[in-house]
Design a protein around this motif. Structure first.
Motif, short mmCIF file in Angstrom:
data_model
loop_
_atom_site.label_atom_id
_atom_site.label_comp_id
_atom_site.label_asym_id
_atom_site.label_seq_id
_atom_site.Cartn_x
_atom_site.Cartn_y
_atom_site.Cartn_z
N GLN A 124 0.83 -1.21 0.00
CA GLN A 124 0.00 0.00 0.00
C GLN A 124 0.87 1.26 0.00
OE1 GLN A 124 -2.43 -1.38 3.45
NE2 GLN A 124 -4.12 -0.57 2.24
N VAL A 125 1.93 1.26 0.84
CA VAL A 125 2.82 2.43 0.89
C VAL A 125 3.47 2.64 -0.47
CG1 VAL A 125 4.92 3.41 1.93
CG2 VAL A 125 3.34 2.12 3.35
N TYR A 126 3.93 1.54 -1.07
CA TYR A 126 4.62 1.62 -2.37
C TYR A 126 3.67 2.21 -3.41
CZ TYR A 126 7.89 0.00 -6.00
OH TYR A 126 8.80 -0.08 -7.02
N ALA A 127 2.40 1.81 -3.34
CA ALA A 127 1.41 2.32 -4.29
C ALA A 127 1.11 3.79 -4.03
CB ALA A 127 0.14 1.48 -4.21
N ALA A 128 0.90 4.13 -2.73
CA ALA A 128 0.49 5.50 -2.40
C ALA A 128 1.63 6.49 -2.61
CB ALA A 128 0.00 5.54 -0.96
N GLU A 129 2.86 6.09 -2.27
CA GLU A 129 3.97 7.05 -2.36
C GLU A 129 4.65 7.05 -3.72
OE1 GLU A 129 6.72 6.56 0.84
OE2 GLU A 129 5.40 7.57 2.26
N GLU A 130 4.86 5.86 -4.25
CA GLU A 130 5.63 5.77 -5.51
C GLU A 130 4.74 5.56 -6.72
OE1 GLU A 130 8.99 6.15 -5.22
OE2 GLU A 130 8.81 6.23 -3.03
N LYS A 131 3.46 5.37 -6.49
CA LYS A 131 2.50 5.04 -7.56
C LYS A 131 3.01 3.83 -8.35
CE LYS A 131 0.06 8.91 -6.84
NZ LYS A 131 0.26 8.90 -5.40
N ALA A 132 3.50 2.86 -7.62
CA ALA A 132 4.07 1.67 -8.27
C ALA A 132 3.62 0.42 -7.54
CB ALA A 132 5.60 1.77 -8.26
N GLY A 133 3.87 -0.73 -8.16
CA GLY A 133 3.51 -2.01 -7.54
C GLY A 133 2.12 -2.44 -7.93
N PRO A 134 1.72 -3.64 -7.50
CA PRO A 134 0.42 -4.20 -7.94
C PRO A 134 -0.80 -3.40 -7.47
CG PRO A 134 1.51 -5.67 -6.36
CD PRO A 134 2.49 -4.57 -6.67
N LEU A 135 -0.67 -2.59 -6.41
CA LEU A 135 -1.84 -1.84 -5.92
C LEU A 135 -1.85 -0.40 -6.45
CD1 LEU A 135 -2.05 -2.97 -2.17
CD2 LEU A 135 -3.05 -4.03 -4.18
N ALA A 136 -0.94 -0.07 -7.37
CA ALA A 136 -0.79 1.32 -7.84
C ALA A 136 -2.11 1.90 -8.33
CB ALA A 136 0.27 1.40 -8.91
N GLY A 137 -2.92 1.08 -9.02
CA GLY A 137 -4.19 1.55 -9.57
C GLY A 137 -5.12 2.09 -8.51
N TRP A 138 -5.07 1.54 -7.29
CA TRP A 138 -5.96 1.97 -6.21
C TRP A 138 -5.58 3.33 -5.65
CZ3 TRP A 138 -7.10 -2.88 -2.72
CH2 TRP A 138 -7.76 -3.83 -3.51
N TYR A 139 -4.32 3.72 -5.88
CA TYR A 139 -3.86 5.00 -5.31
C TYR A 139 -3.45 5.96 -6.41
CZ TYR A 139 -3.79 2.46 -0.93
OH TYR A 139 -4.15 1.73 0.16
N ALA A 140 -4.15 5.84 -7.59
CA ALA A 140 -3.73 6.66 -8.75
C ALA A 140 -4.23 8.09 -8.65
CB ALA A 140 -4.20 6.00 -10.04
#
Ligand code: HEM
Length: 231
Positions: A124-140
């Motif tokens: 989740q952190v990787y997605a929210a901060e870096e906009k990367a990883g498998p959850l990136a779409g949820w934090y776009a």
């Protein structure tokens, strides 16, 4: 008289299958690696996290379809049995188990929860901060669906309003990312504390039963349970 390797093997029984042993030491190594390699080498940290997540998923499946002592049903003890075992431990004569003992088993479930919490919040952190990883779409930012913006119809006022919304959204996003990061750190530190207790438990059990449990996690073999092993 010296004993041959075959004689020693005959006196022991196979307890941990190769997958349990390999995944245990890989998980331990990856966890320590990821704990100490953080922002200074984010790609390595992230890949170690992916490795932990993958090992965890396979271990959970193995807990249902794996070998006898790897299965969850082999080390599923109720609170009564766990506390009774802790009492036996305090008395210095705990019953010996071939697989995980009740206290060790409870610790293993906590470790698995700790590792899962650390991995999920890490994603989740990787997605929210870096906009990367498998959850990136949820934090776009704009969510999964990209709505048309003011740029498309050319209204300046709407554009300004839009900018304000974007700034507010970004602020909210960074607050969310910070909160997620705190959760990630909480899970990682809690898991590290559990690992400390886990290793302590392994040392105490090894001493009380006069057996080398870390070595058993390498060779997969233990001495069979005898009648006088029981409390
Ligand atoms: C990050 C570090 C570690 C983690 C996350 C961890 C996690 C686990 C887990 C999940 C199991 C259950 C194995 C299974 O059924 O698949 C386990 C068992 C075990 N671990 Fe660890 N472990 C760690 C470090 C260590 C270390 C450093 C040692 C050596 C002292 C150790 C010794 C053992 C032993 C001996 C068992 C089997 C316990 C028994 O006989 O019931 N672990 N560990």
């Amino acid at each position: 008289m010296t004993q041959t390797a075959t004689q020693t093997q005959q006196r022991t029984v196979r307890v941990w299958d190769p997958w349990v042993r390999i995944s245990h030491w890989l998980t331990a190594g990856a966890f320590f690696g990821a704990y100490f390699i953080t922002e200074d080498n984010l790609p390595v940290h992230v890949w170690l996290g992916y490795l932990i997540g993958a090992l965890l998923l396979v271990r959970i499946v193995w807990g249902f379809v794996g070998t006898e002592h790897a299965r969850f049903r082999d080390f599923l003890f109720g609170p009564r049995r766990i506390f009774a075992y802790l009492g036996e431990l305090l008395g210095g004569h705990p019953r010996r188990y071939l697989g995980h003992n009740p206290a060790g088993a409870a610790m293993i479930y906590l470790l698995l929860i700790g590792l899962a919490g650390t991995t999920v919040t890490g994603l989740q952190v990787y997605a929210a901060e870096e906009k990367a990883g498998p959850l990136a779409g949820w934090y776009a930012g704009a969510g999964l669906i990209q709505w048309p913006t003011a740029h498309a119809n050319g209204y300046e006022e709407e554009e300004e309003e839009e900018d304000g919304h974007e700034a507010a959204e970004e602020h909210e996003e960074s607050e969310e990312a910070e909160a997620l990061e705190e959760w990630h750190e909480f899970f990682a530190n809690a898991t590290l504390a559990l690992v400390g207790l886990h290793v302590l438990g392994v040392i105490v059990s090894s001493r009380l039963h006069r057996e080398n449990l870390p070595r058993a996690m390498i060779t997969g073999r233990k001495a069979p349970v005898k009648e006088d092993d029981k409390a």
